[in-house]
Design a protein around this motif. Structure first.
Motif, PDB file in Angstrom:
ATOM      1  N   THR A  95       0.838  -1.206   0.000  1.00 35.89           N
ATOM      2  CA  THR A  95       0.000   0.000   0.000  1.00 35.89           C
ATOM      3  C   THR A  95       0.871   1.255   0.000  1.00 35.89           C
ATOM      4  O   THR A  95       0.592   2.214  -0.731  1.00 35.89           O
ATOM      5  CB  THR A  95      -0.923  -0.010   1.243  1.00 35.89           C
ATOM      6  OG1 THR A  95      -1.708  -1.209   1.211  1.00 35.89           O
ATOM      7  CG2 THR A  95      -1.841   1.197   1.273  1.00 35.89           C
ATOM      8  N   THR A 113      -4.470  -3.632   4.694  1.00 35.58           N
ATOM      9  CA  THR A 113      -5.463  -3.586   3.604  1.00 35.58           C
ATOM     10  C   THR A 113      -6.449  -4.730   3.831  1.00 35.58           C
ATOM     11  O   THR A 113      -6.054  -5.851   4.132  1.00 35.58           O
ATOM     12  CB  THR A 113      -4.752  -3.745   2.247  1.00 35.58           C
ATOM     13  OG1 THR A 113      -3.799  -2.690   2.111  1.00 35.58           O
ATOM     14  CG2 THR A 113      -5.738  -3.691   1.085  1.00 35.58           C
ATOM     15  N   ASP A 136      -4.169  -3.038  -5.293  1.00 34.28           N
ATOM     16  CA  ASP A 136      -3.486  -3.268  -4.019  1.00 34.28           C
ATOM     17  C   ASP A 136      -4.224  -4.405  -3.321  1.00 34.28           C
ATOM     18  O   ASP A 136      -5.443  -4.326  -3.118  1.00 34.28           O
ATOM     19  CB  ASP A 136      -3.580  -1.979  -3.190  1.00 34.28           C
ATOM     20  CG  ASP A 136      -2.858  -2.085  -1.865  1.00 34.28           C
ATOM     21  OD1 ASP A 136      -2.065  -3.026  -1.685  1.00 34.28           O
ATOM     22  OD2 ASP A 136      -3.100  -1.204  -1.010  1.00 34.28           O
TER      23      ASP A 136
HETATM   24 MG   LIG Z   1      -1.785  -2.847   2.342  1.00 33.98          MG
END
Ligand SMILES: [Mg+2]
Ligand SMILES: Nc1nc2c(ncn2[C@@H]2O[C@H](COP(=O)(O)OP(=O)(O)OP(=O)(O)O)[C@@H](O)[C@H]2O)c(=O)[nH]1
Length: 291
Positions: A95, A113, A136
């Motif tokens: 990220t 995430t 991502d």
């Molecule tokens: Mg991440």
């Protein structure tokens, strides 16, 4: 003879304009040693005849349209972007890498995430507007099933590891295998990226890179070391990704057109019976994040 290019959408920022072919990080693990665009691609870009590749530009001349692609009922969808999937262990910095590139920010605090997320980054490659859709994904095991649903249709797979934790390098084989399983063999560019370069001294970094380059060669991937914290190599890396993905898309489009369409004179195109093959605009997820 008057000729006009009709751009759609705002121009891209200056640092997303790619005019010459970006260099690799190291020739020891490099997907493409050439330092310029493929000849056919350069010509196609100069003539603005990249077919279905590129965004919103129609080449119109006084003596009629340059190609008949736009005026047919069965117009192939434009391939405006390449889908890029970023995978790797939790906490390696996926990220952070994407956020440094797309938003030029860095956050010291870790926020896992959940599932997947994506950014679209616009470029102009050899004069043609083109974008990367950068996915991502979550490194945490419990979100893996959600993330893996979005591996399909990738043109680029970026497998990441933390340069300060070589266990994460060992795990990249599995990440790559999982991502490749969802894609046709030989259709993806593969990159192996070592993150957090700022945390290593020169010697320690070189030692980690030797290991990584060896693995990259086994994977047939290109190797890069980057730092999301300082921004080192981040822009150069994504420019390289964009240029390689764009070039392959144009070459594939030229190949498709030369087999489906007879060329007349200087490259004007005539449609043959049957439908031209669909291009693969990447799909949007029906929902983002964890269910
Ligand atoms: Mg991440
Ligand atoms: N020093 C340094 N720290 C970094 C760098 N990149 C990421 N970090 C830190 O590493 C931690 C994890 O970064 P993330 O980008 O959230 O990791 P991730 O791979 O997305 O993790 P998941 O979403 O759980 O898969 C954060 O605390 C970041 O600040 C870097 O280049 N240098």
């Amino acid at each position: 003879m008057r000729s006009s290019l009709v751009p759609l959408g705002p121009p891209v920022s200056q640092d997303r304009v790619i005019t010459s072919f970006p260099k690799c990080y190291t020739p020891a693990a490099c997907l493409q040693l050439r330092e310029h665009f493929h000849g056919q691609v350069s010509i196609a870009c100069q003539r603005r005849s990249t077919g279905t590749v590129g965004e919103g530009r129609t080449h119109v001349q006084d003596d009629g349209p340059k190609t008949v692609l736009e005026s047919n009922t069965h117009v192939p969808r434009r391939l405006r972007l390449s889908k890029v999937v970023v995978v790797g262990d939790l906490y390696v910095g996926k990220t952070s890498l994407i956020r440094r590139f797309c938003r030029n920010v860095f956050d010291r605090n870790y926020k896992a995430t959940i599932g997947v997320d994506f950014e679209i980054e616009r470029f102009e490659v050899a004069g043609i507007p083109y974008s990367l859709q950068i996915w991502d994904t979550a490194g945490q095991e419990k979100f893996k099933c959600i993330a893996s649903a979005y591996y399909r249709g990738a043109q680029v797979i970026i497998t990441t590891f933390d340069l300060t934790d070589l266990q994460t390098l060992d795990h990249t084989r599995q990440w790559l295998e999982d991502a490749l399983q969802e894609n046709e063999p030989g259709t993806c560019f593969l990159f192996l990226v070592g993150t957090k370069k700022d945390l290593l001294s020169g010697v320690a970094c070189e030692q980690a890179e030797v290991e990584a380059v060896r693995l990259a060669n086994e994977m047939e991937a290109e190797y890069w070391s980057v730092s999301a914290k300082t921004g080192e190599n981040v822009k150069a890396f994504f420019s390289r990704v964009a240029a390689l993905a764009f070039e392959r898309s144009v070459l594939q489009d030229l190949e498709r057109r030369s087999s489906a369409w007879p060329q007349v004179g200087n490259g004007d195109l005539i449609r043959m019976e049957g439908h031209p093959p669909e291009t693969q605009d990447s799909e949007r997820p029906s929902s983002l994040g964890c269910c």
